[in-house]
Design a protein around this motif. Structure first.
Motif, short mmCIF file in Angstrom:
data_model
loop_
_atom_site.label_atom_id
_atom_site.label_comp_id
_atom_site.label_asym_id
_atom_site.label_seq_id
_atom_site.Cartn_x
_atom_site.Cartn_y
_atom_site.Cartn_z
N LYS A 1 15.72 3.69 -14.13
CA LYS A 1 16.59 4.80 -14.18
C LYS A 1 15.75 6.19 -14.15
N VAL A 2 14.51 6.21 -15.19
CA VAL A 2 13.70 7.22 -15.45
C VAL A 2 12.90 7.42 -14.32
N LEU A 3 12.41 6.43 -13.55
CA LEU A 3 11.77 6.66 -12.40
C LEU A 3 12.28 7.32 -11.21
N LYS A 4 13.70 6.99 -11.20
CA LYS A 4 14.39 7.51 -10.06
C LYS A 4 14.78 9.02 -10.28
N CYS A 5 14.37 9.46 -11.53
CA CYS A 5 14.80 10.86 -11.96
C CYS A 5 13.19 11.78 -11.39
N ILE A 6 12.15 11.03 -11.05
CA ILE A 6 11.01 11.70 -10.63
C ILE A 6 10.95 12.10 -9.19
N PRO A 7 10.70 13.20 -8.84
CA PRO A 7 10.69 13.71 -7.35
C PRO A 7 9.30 13.23 -7.00
N THR A 8 9.03 13.26 -5.58
CA THR A 8 7.92 12.79 -4.89
C THR A 8 6.83 14.00 -5.48
N ILE A 9 5.40 13.43 -5.55
CA ILE A 9 4.42 14.34 -6.11
C ILE A 9 4.04 15.60 -5.14
N ASP A 10 4.19 16.66 -5.45
CA ASP A 10 3.60 17.91 -4.85
C ASP A 10 2.23 17.85 -4.53
N VAL A 11 1.60 18.20 -3.53
CA VAL A 11 0.45 18.38 -3.31
C VAL A 11 -0.46 19.44 -4.19
N ARG A 12 0.44 20.44 -4.53
CA ARG A 12 0.36 21.69 -5.38
C ARG A 12 -0.04 20.96 -6.93
N ASP B 1 10.19 -0.30 -5.74
CA ASP B 1 10.55 0.62 -4.66
C ASP B 1 10.48 2.26 -5.51
N ALA B 2 11.16 2.32 -6.56
CA ALA B 2 11.14 3.54 -7.40
C ALA B 2 9.47 4.13 -7.62
N ALA B 3 8.92 3.40 -7.72
CA ALA B 3 7.45 3.63 -8.23
C ALA B 3 6.85 4.08 -6.77
N TRP B 4 6.89 3.38 -5.92
CA TRP B 4 6.34 3.69 -4.60
C TRP B 4 6.77 5.08 -3.67
N ARG B 5 8.36 5.07 -4.18
CA ARG B 5 8.66 6.20 -3.33
C ARG B 5 8.26 7.63 -4.16
N ILE B 6 7.69 7.54 -5.40
CA ILE B 6 7.07 8.98 -5.97
C ILE B 6 5.65 9.12 -5.29
N PHE B 7 4.98 8.31 -4.97
CA PHE B 7 3.52 8.23 -4.56
C PHE B 7 3.17 8.21 -2.94
N THR B 8 3.97 7.64 -2.31
CA THR B 8 3.96 7.53 -1.00
C THR B 8 3.65 8.58 -0.12
N LYS C 1 0.75 -1.26 -0.09
CA LYS C 1 -0.10 -0.04 0.01
C LYS C 1 0.99 1.07 0.07
N ASP C 2 2.40 1.10 0.17
CA ASP C 2 3.17 2.22 0.36
C ASP C 2 4.48 1.72 0.26
N LEU C 3 5.45 2.45 0.06
CA LEU C 3 6.81 1.94 0.16
C LEU C 3 7.16 1.13 1.10
#
Length: 448
Positions: free
Chosen positions: A221-232, A385-392, A106-108
């Motif tokens: 590699k490309v997923l690691k270049c995406i920062p976590t999602i900003d609420v804004r 892991d890389a995917a969950w890091r973005i959304f958690t 459900k999360d990282l």
């Protein structure tokens, strides 16, 4: 279940399309067997192992006794079942493969714990984390479109692409599954997995080969270049009643009538690398919307110093479902004496072009990949892991009803929250030519 009940369950939805399909189905049923047992008892897995040896492997030579275990189960029993299989039903004179259905946590933290527990039982090369969207024809086609066409390879970057939208629409609500859905929400249900997988295929760099690990390396590699999602960079919504169509909070299986679980989300992801810096990737997904559709819409920049001021932007659209298609929206002179610019398209609709070809179901394709030991279209542990890091972080804010989280409402059967058009416009999407009609050439007047 009885054996007959089992046969009925597993063959109930098989489509019979040809004259000899019924005979093939009858033959197929002879290959099916049912063995009952409890998830938490070693004796059940030992009985399964004995059953397989006596009924399936008795005529096989050593080295051919390969086993695939497909766990279409609740996540709470993934590890107990995997442990029971590894301890009691693991093939000793053949290969073993285990297929795991989402959700992968459900999360990282929960995903990492699940991966760690499975890794103690099965090697990574034996684990196939199945995301059925990776088996869809148009998703599998994205690498070919990108890397087998030189005219795309040169314009596939921030210099030419203004924004990318990946859209998932369902025309129905939770329909009695609200209790289950409320635990996950639309982001966990389709965005963190299905839509992010599509994004990674669109955005990744060219792999060194079509080998499974080479492809998955570039996706990570490309997923690691995406920062976590900003609420804004989010727009969240929940559908409400429209006529006789009940709202989400009216679902009889939903116990939390004050739920803030989103049934719609528009999220903007940014890829911080040389190719994509500054290009918004807009992921949109929702239930109870106006259509059933999954598509990728890549909108290019305006032509610099354009002679034709009202010309629309070019767009490449990849329609995943329904009615698979790839089409490019481009500008053309309206035929005739006029010099008016008209928007039209170069259209590859599969139903028109490939009339004699049958496109397999996504699961058909992926199950064959499992048998072939092809991991290309399955999710690797570090990719997860890389995917969950973005959304958690965003998911935790939603779960905790953080003050920054705002839930808009939208009517069942609409396009989504009223703010949606303004939201995508803010990130550069030009909708002014979103709808267009085929021009009809006028004819000369009749003469007497």
């Amino acid at each position: 279940m009885t054996h007959e009940e089992y046969l009925d369950r597993v063959t109930h939805y098989i489509k019979l399309e040809r004259e000899d399909d019924q005979a093939l189905l009858t033959k197929f049923k002879t290959l099916l067997h049912y063995q009952a047992g409890s998830y938490d008892q070693d004796e059940a897995y030992q009985s399964l192992d004995k059953f397989i040896k006596e009924n399936a492997e008795s005529t096989m030579s050593p080295g051919q006794r390969n086993r695939v275990f497909y766990m279409a189960l609740p996540p709470s029993v993934f590890v107990p079942v995997a442990r029971g299989l590894r301890r009691n039903a693991y093939a000793t004179d053949g290969v073993n493969r285990i297929v795991v259905e989402k959700p992968f946590g459900k999360d990282l933290a929960s995903s990492t714990a699940l991966a760690k527990d499975l890794a103690q039982l099965f090697a990574e090369k034996e684990i196939f984390r199945i995301d059925h969207y990776l088996g869809k024809e148009m998703v599998k086609n994205m690498m070919t479109v990108r890397f087998a066409n030189i005219f795309f390879s040169h314009i596939w970057n921030r210099m030419y692409i203004d924004n990318v939208q990946i859209t998932f629409k369902e025309p129905f609500g939770t329909e009695g599954r609200g209790g289950y859905f409320d635990e996950f929400g639309i982001i966990r249900d389709v965005m963190q997995n299905h839509l992010l997988q599509i994004l990674s295929l669109i955005a990744m760099e060219r792999p060194i080969s079509t080998d499974a690990e080479a492809i998955r390396d570039e996706k990570v590699k490309v997923l690691k270049c995406i920062p976590t999602i900003d609420v804004r960079d989010t727009l969240l919504g929940q559908y409400t009643r429209n006529g006789d169509k009940p709202g989400y909070l009216e679902d009889t299986t939903l116990t939390n009538k004050d739920s803030l679980t989103p049934t719609f989300a528009a999220l903007v992801l940014w890829i911080q690398n040389e190719r994509w810096e500054g290009v918004p990737f807009i992921l949109k997904a929702g239930k109870a919307l106006d259509a059933a559709k999954v598509e990728v819409r890549i909108q290019f920049r305006h032509v610099a110093g354009n002679l034709y001021k009202n010309a629309a932007r070019n767009e490449l659209v990849i329609r995943v479902q329904p009615d698979e298609a790839v089409y490019m929206k481009f500008n053309n002179k309206l035929p005739g004496l006029s010099y008016q610019t008209s928007q039209t398209d170069l259209d590859l609709t599969y139903g028109n072009r490939y009339v004699d070809l049958s496109i397999p179901d996504a699961y058909e394709s992926l199950l064959l990949d499992v048998l072939r030991n092809d991991h290309s279209n399955f999710v690797r542990d570090d990719e997860l892991d890389a995917a969950w890091r973005i959304f958690t972080p965003l998911l935790h804010k939603i779960d905790q009803h953080d003050a920054d989280i705002k839930i808009a409402t939208y009517k069942y059967g609409s396009r989504g929250p009223d703010a949606l058009d303004g939201f995508v416009k803010h990130y550069g999407y030009d909708r002014s030519h979103a709808h267009y009609d085929w021009p009809v050439q006028s004819v000369l007047p009749k003469t007497d």
